[in-house]
Design a protein around this motif. Structure first.
Motif, PDB file in Angstrom:
ATOM      1  N   SER A  30      32.217  47.558  20.412  1.00  0.00           N
ATOM      2  CA  SER A  30      31.790  47.260  19.041  1.00  0.00           C
ATOM      3  C   SER A  30      32.991  47.100  18.122  1.00  0.00           C
ATOM      4  N   ALA A  31      33.933  48.029  18.214  1.00  0.00           N
ATOM      5  CA  ALA A  31      35.115  47.990  17.342  1.00  0.00           C
ATOM      6  C   ALA A  31      35.898  46.694  17.544  1.00  0.00           C
ATOM      7  N   ILE A  32      36.072  46.294  18.782  1.00  0.00           N
ATOM      8  CA  ILE A  32      36.812  45.059  19.078  1.00  0.00           C
ATOM      9  C   ILE A  32      36.046  43.842  18.563  1.00  0.00           C
ATOM     10  N   ALA A  33      34.732  43.826  18.770  1.00  0.00           N
ATOM     11  CA  ALA A  33      33.909  42.705  18.300  1.00  0.00           C
ATOM     12  C   ALA A  33      33.936  42.600  16.781  1.00  0.00           C
ATOM     13  N   LEU A  34      33.894  43.726  16.099  1.00  0.00           N
ATOM     14  CA  LEU A  34      33.921  43.729  14.631  1.00  0.00           C
ATOM     15  C   LEU A  34      35.281  43.264  14.116  1.00  0.00           C
ATOM     16  N   GLN A  35      36.335  43.691  14.783  1.00  0.00           N
ATOM     17  CA  GLN A  35      37.677  43.208  14.437  1.00  0.00           C
ATOM     18  C   GLN A  35      37.752  41.692  14.612  1.00  0.00           C
ATOM     19  N   ASP A  36      37.258  41.202  15.736  1.00  0.00           N
ATOM     20  CA  ASP A  36      37.322  39.775  16.030  1.00  0.00           C
ATOM     21  C   ASP A  36      36.471  38.955  15.071  1.00  0.00           C
ATOM     22  N   SER A  37      35.484  39.603  14.462  1.00  0.00           N
ATOM     23  CA  SER A  37      34.620  38.920  13.492  1.00  0.00           C
ATOM     24  C   SER A  37      35.243  38.856  12.104  1.00  0.00           C
ATOM     25  N   GLY A  38      36.357  39.558  11.914  1.00  0.00           N
ATOM     26  CA  GLY A  38      37.058  39.485  10.642  1.00  0.00           C
ATOM     27  C   GLY A  38      37.050  40.738   9.813  1.00  0.00           C
ATOM     28  N   ALA A  39      36.503  41.846  10.334  1.00  0.00           N
ATOM     29  CA  ALA A  39      36.541  43.107   9.590  1.00  0.00           C
ATOM     30  C   ALA A  39      37.991  43.503   9.327  1.00  0.00           C
ATOM     31  N   SER A  40      38.259  44.012   8.134  1.00  0.00           N
ATOM     32  CA  SER A  40      39.627  44.363   7.737  1.00  0.00           C
ATOM     33  C   SER A  40      40.044  45.746   8.224  1.00  0.00           C
ATOM     34  N   MET A  41      39.079  46.658   8.319  1.00  0.00           N
ATOM     35  CA  MET A  41      39.290  48.015   8.817  1.00  0.00           C
ATOM     36  C   MET A  41      37.987  48.483   9.436  1.00  0.00           C
ATOM     37  N   VAL A  42      38.062  49.586  10.176  1.00  0.00           N
ATOM     38  CA  VAL A  42      36.860  50.180  10.758  1.00  0.00           C
ATOM     39  C   VAL A  42      36.834  51.670  10.463  1.00  0.00           C
ATOM     40  N   VAL A  43      35.760  52.119   9.845  1.00  0.00           N
ATOM     41  CA  VAL A  43      35.540  53.552   9.660  1.00  0.00           C
ATOM     42  C   VAL A  43      34.951  54.115  10.948  1.00  0.00           C
ATOM     43  N   LEU A  44      35.554  55.182  11.458  1.00  0.00           N
ATOM     44  CA  LEU A  44      35.067  55.872  12.650  1.00  0.00           C
ATOM     45  C   LEU A  44      34.540  57.230  12.211  1.00  0.00           C
ATOM     46  N   GLU A  45      33.221  57.394  12.214  1.00  0.00           N
ATOM     47  CA  GLU A  45      32.634  58.654  11.756  1.00  0.00           C
ATOM     48  C   GLU A  45      31.977  59.406  12.897  1.00  0.00           C
ATOM     49  N   GLY A  46      32.274  60.690  12.983  1.00  0.00           N
ATOM     50  CA  GLY A  46      31.611  61.564  13.941  1.00  0.00           C
ATOM     51  C   GLY A  46      31.762  61.134  15.382  1.00  0.00           C
TER      52      GLY A  46
END
Length: 261
Positions: free
Chosen positions: A164-180
């Motif tokens: 998911s994190a890689i796919a979201l990055q590849d979609s153009g997300a600038s950062m990713v919040v990792l919670e819990g």
């Protein structure tokens, strides 16, 4: 200097990113000179609004609080949470994100969800909207999942989170919040991404950390998550000061001659 996404992304692997929530101009102004990111989180529905979860807040209230925070901030990078029910389709997400951009000075919006949000994020980014992704424990899914569940407890979950994190990055997300997320899983995600990760309850290896201001300063008394470090006993300080004020009024000690016209 005003923080931009380029400045924050350049910190990855160099300097930890600091983030905190705020819901009004007063606290935004206090935090602004020191902090990298201010998140206008839908957590305000609980800590500010007294509700049991984040789900009942709407887009107009989020805009109201984001406008206030933007008025109190000159330097921090401002992120506005997209509330539950405001991004059920690409068109709906774009309409509400554009409304936030037009009515506030937010630098980006935040969306909860994994790989299934990839195309939606790509759609927003294509239209010039900065997007922060949010995976792991997602408060907007608390009712669906039967509570607030820690993620990454098995190999299948760990793989899903990384994918998911890689796919979201590849979609153009600038950062990713990792919670819990289990700390070792959050570490692996952070090491595999080119964009920064911002942790909350996900261990030390994230590129940055965020806490809800009323938790870290000891004002929210309903419960205290394991991952919160309390930097101030704010609740006790306020109560003691209030009791002193009441005593001063009742005894005639306040106002003094110097405090009167």
């Amino acid at each position: 200097m005003k923080k931009t996404i380029q400045i924050l992304q350049a910190k990855k692997g160099v300097e930890k990113i600091t983030a905190i929530t705020a819901y009004d101009a007063l606290f935004a102004n206090l935090f602004d000179p020191y902090i990298d990111i201010i998140l206008v989180g839908d957590s305000l529905n609980m800590s500010f609004g007294g509700n049991q979860d984040t789900l009942s807040i709407g887009i107009e209230k989020m805009i109201y609080h984001t406008k206030a925070v933007c008025k109190g901030s000159k330097e921090a990078f401002i992120i506005a949470d997209m509330p539950f029910g405001s991004y059920q389709s690409g068109d709906m997400a774009l309409k509400n994100a554009v409304k936030i951009y037009r009515q506030t000075h937010a630098d980006a919006i935040k969306i909860e969800g994994g790989i299934e949000r990839s195309e939606l994020i790509r759609h927003l980014v294509h239209e010039g909207i900065g997007v922060i992704a949010h995976i792991g424990l997602m408060p907007q899914f608390a009712r669906f999942e039967g509570g607030y569940k820690i993620k990454g407890k098995n190999q299948e979950e760990a793989k899903k989170l990384l994918d998911s994190a890689i796919a979201l990055q590849d979609s153009g997300a600038s950062m990713v919040v990792l919670e819990g997320i289990q700390a070792k899983i959050a570490k692996n995600i952070t090491e595999n991404l080119k964009i920064p990760t911002i942790g909350i309850g996900s261990g030390i290896h994230c590129d940055g950390q965020i806490l809800v201001w009323s938790d870290m300063f000891g004002f929210f008394e309903r419960f205290e998550p394991k991952f919160v470090r309390k930097y101030l006993d704010g609740s006790s300080l306020i109560k003691n000061a209030l009791q002193t004020y009441i005593q001063d009024v009742k005894t005639g000690n306040f106002p003094s001659l110097e405090e009167s016209y």
